[in-house]
Design a protein around this motif. Structure first.
Motif, PDB file in Angstrom:
ATOM      1  N   HIS A  15     -10.460  -1.032   2.464  1.00 35.02           N
ATOM      2  CA  HIS A  15      -9.991  -2.318   1.951  1.00 35.02           C
ATOM      3  C   HIS A  15      -9.340  -3.098   3.080  1.00 35.02           C
ATOM      4  O   HIS A  15      -8.899  -2.528   4.066  1.00 35.02           O
ATOM      5  CB  HIS A  15      -8.989  -2.097   0.830  1.00 35.02           C
ATOM      6  CG  HIS A  15      -7.909  -1.134   1.201  1.00 35.02           C
ATOM      7  ND1 HIS A  15      -7.987   0.200   0.940  1.00 35.02           N
ATOM      8  CD2 HIS A  15      -6.746  -1.321   1.853  1.00 35.02           C
ATOM      9  CE1 HIS A  15      -6.908   0.801   1.399  1.00 35.02           C
ATOM     10  NE2 HIS A  15      -6.143  -0.090   1.972  1.00 35.02           N
ATOM     11  N   HIS A  27      -9.982   2.376   6.915  1.00 33.00           N
ATOM     12  CA  HIS A  27      -9.632   1.711   5.664  1.00 33.00           C
ATOM     13  C   HIS A  27     -10.827   1.004   5.092  1.00 33.00           C
ATOM     14  O   HIS A  27     -11.496   0.258   5.782  1.00 33.00           O
ATOM     15  CB  HIS A  27      -8.527   0.678   5.883  1.00 33.00           C
ATOM     16  CG  HIS A  27      -7.178   1.267   5.821  1.00 33.00           C
ATOM     17  ND1 HIS A  27      -6.566   1.796   6.905  1.00 33.00           N
ATOM     18  CD2 HIS A  27      -6.332   1.430   4.792  1.00 33.00           C
ATOM     19  CE1 HIS A  27      -5.382   2.249   6.553  1.00 33.00           C
ATOM     20  NE2 HIS A  27      -5.212   2.045   5.269  1.00 33.00           N
ATOM     21  N   HIS A  50      -0.224   4.312   0.674  1.00 28.04           N
ATOM     22  CA  HIS A  50      -0.570   5.324   1.671  1.00 28.04           C
ATOM     23  C   HIS A  50      -0.030   4.963   3.052  1.00 28.04           C
ATOM     24  O   HIS A  50       0.289   3.823   3.351  1.00 28.04           O
ATOM     25  CB  HIS A  50      -2.079   5.538   1.715  1.00 28.04           C
ATOM     26  CG  HIS A  50      -2.844   4.275   1.918  1.00 28.04           C
ATOM     27  ND1 HIS A  50      -3.527   3.649   0.923  1.00 28.04           N
ATOM     28  CD2 HIS A  50      -3.010   3.513   3.018  1.00 28.04           C
ATOM     29  CE1 HIS A  50      -4.086   2.557   1.395  1.00 28.04           C
ATOM     30  NE2 HIS A  50      -3.796   2.448   2.665  1.00 28.04           N
ATOM     31  N   HIS A  84      -0.328   4.084   6.631  1.00 25.35           N
ATOM     32  CA  HIS A  84      -1.399   3.478   7.422  1.00 25.35           C
ATOM     33  C   HIS A  84      -1.508   4.043   8.822  1.00 25.35           C
ATOM     34  O   HIS A  84      -2.557   4.002   9.440  1.00 25.35           O
ATOM     35  CB  HIS A  84      -1.204   1.970   7.490  1.00 25.35           C
ATOM     36  CG  HIS A  84      -1.443   1.332   6.180  1.00 25.35           C
ATOM     37  ND1 HIS A  84      -0.492   0.661   5.497  1.00 25.35           N
ATOM     38  CD2 HIS A  84      -2.545   1.320   5.404  1.00 25.35           C
ATOM     39  CE1 HIS A  84      -0.975   0.239   4.351  1.00 25.35           C
ATOM     40  NE2 HIS A  84      -2.225   0.625   4.271  1.00 25.35           N
ATOM     41  N   HIS A 132      -6.326  -5.724   4.576  1.00 24.13           N
ATOM     42  CA  HIS A 132      -4.885  -5.751   4.420  1.00 24.13           C
ATOM     43  C   HIS A 132      -4.347  -7.149   4.590  1.00 24.13           C
ATOM     44  O   HIS A 132      -3.486  -7.412   5.413  1.00 24.13           O
ATOM     45  CB  HIS A 132      -4.239  -4.797   5.423  1.00 24.13           C
ATOM     46  CG  HIS A 132      -4.479  -3.378   5.073  1.00 24.13           C
ATOM     47  ND1 HIS A 132      -3.505  -2.540   4.633  1.00 24.13           N
ATOM     48  CD2 HIS A 132      -5.619  -2.661   5.058  1.00 24.13           C
ATOM     49  CE1 HIS A 132      -4.027  -1.359   4.375  1.00 24.13           C
ATOM     50  NE2 HIS A 132      -5.307  -1.401   4.626  1.00 24.13           N
ATOM     51  N   HIS A 169       0.841  -1.201   0.000  1.00 27.14           N
ATOM     52  CA  HIS A 169       0.000   0.000   0.000  1.00 27.14           C
ATOM     53  C   HIS A 169       0.866   1.236   0.000  1.00 27.14           C
ATOM     54  O   HIS A 169       1.811   1.334   0.759  1.00 27.14           O
ATOM     55  CB  HIS A 169      -0.912   0.027   1.224  1.00 27.14           C
ATOM     56  CG  HIS A 169      -1.929  -1.049   1.181  1.00 27.14           C
ATOM     57  ND1 HIS A 169      -3.092  -0.938   0.482  1.00 27.14           N
ATOM     58  CD2 HIS A 169      -1.929  -2.283   1.728  1.00 27.14           C
ATOM     59  CE1 HIS A 169      -3.779  -2.053   0.606  1.00 27.14           C
ATOM     60  NE2 HIS A 169      -3.105  -2.889   1.351  1.00 27.14           N
TER      61      HIS A 169
HETATM   62 ZN   LIG Z   1      -4.273   0.514   2.964  1.00 30.41          ZN
END
Ligand SMILES: [Zn+2]
Ligand SMILES: [Zn+2]
Length: 314
Positions: A138, A136, A128, A130, A140, A126
């Motif tokens: 989505h 979020h 971005h 975290h 992980h 990812h």
């Molecule tokens: Zn993420």
């Protein structure tokens, strides 16, 4: 004549009794009530279990499974079933949570338990931060979740399903085993067809609306490039431009459109290239367009045709 009538009457009564018996055996109380996640699992459980199972997916039709969260009511409903089949705690964290709530080892089954960790593809990196971004949409997962598109893995999952049904319902072991063996033959046929279309491939990369075919690509020796990543996040402007360039460079003739992925961004890319849209069913969920009695094998047949077009510039 009178005798004939009474004979007919007796025959009718016997038939009615027989039918009555049959329907009482088929009453849903006698069937194993099963919940699972993606469509291929539902289809395989139905094919192996035959008349002795009732199978539901936890997902509503047509949704993006990457953002699915069950309500408490959903979870309670799933907990009441006899078995909940899902890929595994690492592959599907939402289902892992449901299994945790059910909290009964004999009711929750991880289909990928016999899969070697080395055969699982890494989850997505990812971009971005975290730490900064708490919310979020989505998940992980440590691994690419789309294992059900790989025929070899599905054979392993089918065996876990068969063994579990036999464990829960020994009386129908013969039937489950026979159904399982037929399913394995069909999966072997799917594998054979995929090996055939790859032999003549003119493209190394298959372009698709999101990164769902990593396991197929690895198994049969091609690359995938998704408009969105494996968690179906929005692509950036530069992702879109890159993809247009890559399609034009490779002279690919096809972009695969998936049944549950919005087409807006894919349309933009398609219009800037010579590629045409061809359907691919990632089978995570069915949509209202799918026939009620469609099977995993039916959908893979369409997918093999579409992959053939993409790989062989058809
Ligand atoms: Zn993420
Ligand atoms: Zn996906």
């Amino acid at each position: 004549m009178k005798k004939l009538f009474s004979l007919l009457l007796i025959a009718t009564l016997v038939l009615m009794a027989a039918c009555g018996n049959k329907s009482s055996v088929k009453e849903s109380g006698d069937k194993l009530q099963i919940y699972t996640t993606v469509f291929p699992f539902k289809s395989m459980i139905e094919q192996i279990g035959g008349d002795h199972v009732t199978v539901s997916s936890i997902y509503p039709n047509g949704i993006d499974i990457h953002t699915y969260e069950p309500t408490q009511k959903d979870t309670m409903r799933i907990a009441k079933s006899d078995i909940f089949f899902y890929t595994g705690d690492e592959l599907d964290q939402v289902s892992a949570k449901i299994a945790q709530v059910i909290n009964k080892k004999d009711k929750t089954v991880q289909l990928a338990k016999d899969i070697d960790d080395n055969d699982l593809l890494a989850g997505e990196e990812h971009d971005h931060d975290h730490e900064a971004e708490h919310e979020h949409e989505h998940d992980h997962g440590a691994h690419d979740p789309h294992v059900w598109l790989d025929p070899e893995m599905n054979k392993s999952f089918a065996k876990v399903i068969k063994d579990e049904l036999v464990k829960k319902d020994k009386a129908h072991e013969k039937e489950y085993t026979k159904n399982y063996e037929k399913l394995v033959k069909d999966i072997d046929e799917i594998d054979k067809q995929l090996k055939t279309i790859i032999k003549t491939k003119k493209q190394d990369t298959v372009f698709i609306s999101h990164d769902s075919i990593g396991y197929l690509a690895k198994r049969y020796g091609f690359k995938q490039e998704g408009v969105s990543g494996m968690n179906n996040e929005e692509p950036s402007q530069s992702d879109i431009i890159n993809m247009i360039n890559n399609i034009n460079k490779s002279k690919a003739t096809v972009i695969l459109y998936e049944q549950n992925i919005p087409t807006k961004t894919v349309d933009i890319i398609k219009d800037k290239t010579n590629a045409t849209a061809v359907p691919f069913h990632n089978m995570a969920v069915l949509t209202d367009k799918d026939k009620k009695d469609v099977t995993y094998q039916d959908l893979m047949k369409i997918n093999i045709d579409s992959l053939d077009k993409a790989l062989n510039n058809k």
